[in-house]
Scaffold this motif. Structure first.
Motif, PDB file in Angstrom:
ATOM      1  N   LEU A   1       0.791  -1.113   0.070  1.00  0.00           N
ATOM      2  CA  LEU A   1       0.050   0.038   0.162  1.00  0.00           C
ATOM      3  C   LEU A   1       1.039   1.326  -0.017  1.00  0.00           C
ATOM      4  CD1 LEU A   1      -2.543  -1.163   2.762  1.00  0.00           C
ATOM      5  CD2 LEU A   1      -2.765  -1.111   0.424  1.00  0.00           C
ATOM      6  N   THR A   2       0.359   2.321  -0.482  1.00  0.00           N
ATOM      7  CA  THR A   2       1.020   3.597  -0.421  1.00  0.00           C
ATOM      8  C   THR A   2      -0.058   4.685  -0.060  1.00  0.00           C
ATOM      9  OG1 THR A   2       0.532   3.940  -2.811  1.00  0.00           O
ATOM     10  CG2 THR A   2       2.680   3.241  -2.232  1.00  0.00           C
ATOM     11  N   LEU A   3       0.383   5.633   0.717  1.00  0.00           N
ATOM     12  CA  LEU A   3      -0.372   6.806   1.098  1.00  0.00           C
ATOM     13  C   LEU A   3      -0.826   7.474  -0.216  1.00  0.00           C
ATOM     14  CD1 LEU A   3       1.018   8.110   4.367  1.00  0.00           C
ATOM     15  CD2 LEU A   3      -0.907   6.704   4.065  1.00  0.00           C
ATOM     16  N   PRO A   4      -2.074   7.840  -0.184  1.00  0.00           N
ATOM     17  CA  PRO A   4      -2.599   8.781  -1.303  1.00  0.00           C
ATOM     18  C   PRO A   4      -2.504  10.201  -1.121  1.00  0.00           C
ATOM     19  CG  PRO A   4      -4.439   7.998   0.059  1.00  0.00           C
ATOM     20  CD  PRO A   4      -3.229   7.295   0.645  1.00  0.00           C
ATOM     21  N   GLN A   5      -2.683  10.757  -1.939  1.00  0.00           N
ATOM     22  CA  GLN A   5      -2.614  12.370  -1.651  1.00  0.00           C
ATOM     23  C   GLN A   5      -3.695  12.522  -0.701  1.00  0.00           C
ATOM     24  OE1 GLN A   5      -0.332  14.889  -3.017  1.00  0.00           O
ATOM     25  NE2 GLN A   5       0.788  13.116  -3.629  1.00  0.00           N
ATOM     26  N   VAL A   6      -3.574  13.740  -0.115  1.00  0.00           N
ATOM     27  CA  VAL A   6      -4.718  14.213   0.968  1.00  0.00           C
ATOM     28  C   VAL A   6      -5.853  14.642  -0.061  1.00  0.00           C
ATOM     29  CG1 VAL A   6      -5.378  15.976   2.517  1.00  0.00           C
ATOM     30  CG2 VAL A   6      -3.026  15.079   2.662  1.00  0.00           C
ATOM     31  N   VAL A   7      -7.068  13.949   0.380  1.00  0.00           N
ATOM     32  CA  VAL A   7      -8.348  14.363  -0.106  1.00  0.00           C
ATOM     33  C   VAL A   7      -8.824  15.814  -0.018  1.00  0.00           C
ATOM     34  CG1 VAL A   7     -10.591  13.401  -0.541  1.00  0.00           C
ATOM     35  CG2 VAL A   7      -8.891  11.688  -0.242  1.00  0.00           C
ATOM     36  N   PRO A   8      -9.008  16.436  -1.006  1.00  0.00           N
ATOM     37  CA  PRO A   8      -9.399  17.918  -0.670  1.00  0.00           C
ATOM     38  C   PRO A   8     -10.959  17.694   0.005  1.00  0.00           C
ATOM     39  CG  PRO A   8      -8.947  17.552  -2.993  1.00  0.00           C
ATOM     40  CD  PRO A   8      -8.767  16.021  -2.474  1.00  0.00           C
ATOM     41  N   PRO A   9     -11.033  18.709   0.731  1.00  0.00           N
ATOM     42  CA  PRO A   9     -12.403  18.858   1.415  1.00  0.00           C
ATOM     43  C   PRO A   9     -13.547  19.215   0.445  1.00  0.00           C
ATOM     44  CG  PRO A   9     -10.834  20.143   2.819  1.00  0.00           C
ATOM     45  CD  PRO A   9     -10.075  19.795   1.319  1.00  0.00           C
ATOM     46  N   VAL A  10     -14.573  18.609   0.391  1.00  0.00           N
ATOM     47  CA  VAL A  10     -15.796  18.985  -0.317  1.00  0.00           C
ATOM     48  C   VAL A  10     -16.554  19.880   0.014  1.00  0.00           C
ATOM     49  CG1 VAL A  10     -15.647  16.588  -1.280  1.00  0.00           C
ATOM     50  CG2 VAL A  10     -17.298  17.062   0.658  1.00  0.00           C
ATOM     51  N   ALA A  11     -16.386  20.702   1.244  1.00  0.00           N
ATOM     52  CA  ALA A  11     -17.143  21.702   1.913  1.00  0.00           C
ATOM     53  C   ALA A  11     -16.338  22.574   2.694  1.00  0.00           C
ATOM     54  CB  ALA A  11     -18.290  21.311   2.814  1.00  0.00           C
ATOM     55  N   THR A  12     -16.652  23.315   3.747  1.00  0.00           N
ATOM     56  CA  THR A  12     -15.752  24.255   4.236  1.00  0.00           C
ATOM     57  C   THR A  12     -15.318  23.583   5.590  1.00  0.00           C
ATOM     58  OG1 THR A  12     -17.356  25.989   3.756  1.00  0.00           O
ATOM     59  CG2 THR A  12     -15.789  26.626   5.359  1.00  0.00           C
ATOM     60  N   TYR A  13     -14.042  23.048   5.596  1.00  0.00           N
ATOM     61  CA  TYR A  13     -13.477  22.235   6.713  1.00  0.00           C
ATOM     62  C   TYR A  13     -11.981  22.057   6.278  1.00  0.00           C
ATOM     63  CZ  TYR A  13     -14.631  17.801   4.217  1.00  0.00           C
ATOM     64  OH  TYR A  13     -14.810  17.048   3.247  1.00  0.00           O
ATOM     65  N   VAL A  14     -11.188  21.398   7.159  1.00  0.00           N
ATOM     66  CA  VAL A  14      -9.798  21.201   6.926  1.00  0.00           C
ATOM     67  C   VAL A  14      -9.609  19.635   6.903  1.00  0.00           C
ATOM     68  CG1 VAL A  14      -8.896  23.310   7.254  1.00  0.00           C
ATOM     69  CG2 VAL A  14      -8.908  21.771   9.111  1.00  0.00           C
TER      70      VAL A  14
END
Length: 158
Positions: free
Chosen positions: A13-26
């Motif tokens: 397994l490899t870590l994916p890129q951080v999934v960008p938020p779909v709304a207003t949060y981090v």
């Protein structure tokens, strides 16, 4: 315990890129020695690996795989916030949301997809408290969403 990313490599397994938020949060917030990872859905390369609800169009086995992907996405967000997965002292709590039909009752088996991976990566430090709850729907029509609370090692005082 080997380095968590070496454990990931050993599992293929490899870590994916951080999934960008779909709304207003981090994706994650550090507060003292803890990191709260926002709910992560089973996105891989920008697409859900499955959509729908358990007990309807999604099998328990596929739900397990979705929870595992949620855990990988959570680890990516955690690493981005903490700097390194070796900073993890303990996975404290996992909250697994399972989009399911009213008669579906196998939420714990689905949640094990995330829990098993966390234990494989962090050993005993990956063992955590957990809730797995059924909900009518999740963002993007995802079948599973995972939220984590993780404790980091305290830096040595000099």
């Amino acid at each position: 315990m080997p380095h968590p990313e070496r454990r990931l490599d050993a599992l293929g397994l490899t870590l994916p890129q951080v999934v960008p938020p779909v709304a207003t949060y981090v994706p994650a917030v550090r507060s003292g020695a803890h990191v709260h990872v926002s709910g992560q859905v089973p996105l891989r390369e920008g697409r859900l690996i499955a959509a729908g609800r358990l007990g309807d169009t999604v099998s328990v086995e596929l739900g397990y795989a979705c929870a595992r992907q949620c855990a990988l996405n959570s680890l990516a967000a955690l690493k981005a916030e903490a700097g390194d997965l070796t900073a993890v002292a303990r996975v404290v709590k996992a909250l697994v949301f399972v989009a399911s039909t009213a008669d579906f009752t196998r939420h714990p088996e689905v949640g094990d997809g995330a829990s098993d991976l966390l234990c494989e990566i962090f050993g005993d430090a990956g063992r955590h408290a957990r809730s797995a709850v059924g909900v009518m729907s999740l963002p993007l029509n995802a079948p599973v969403e995972l939220e984590l609370l993780v404790e980091l090692h305290q830096p040595a005082r000099g």
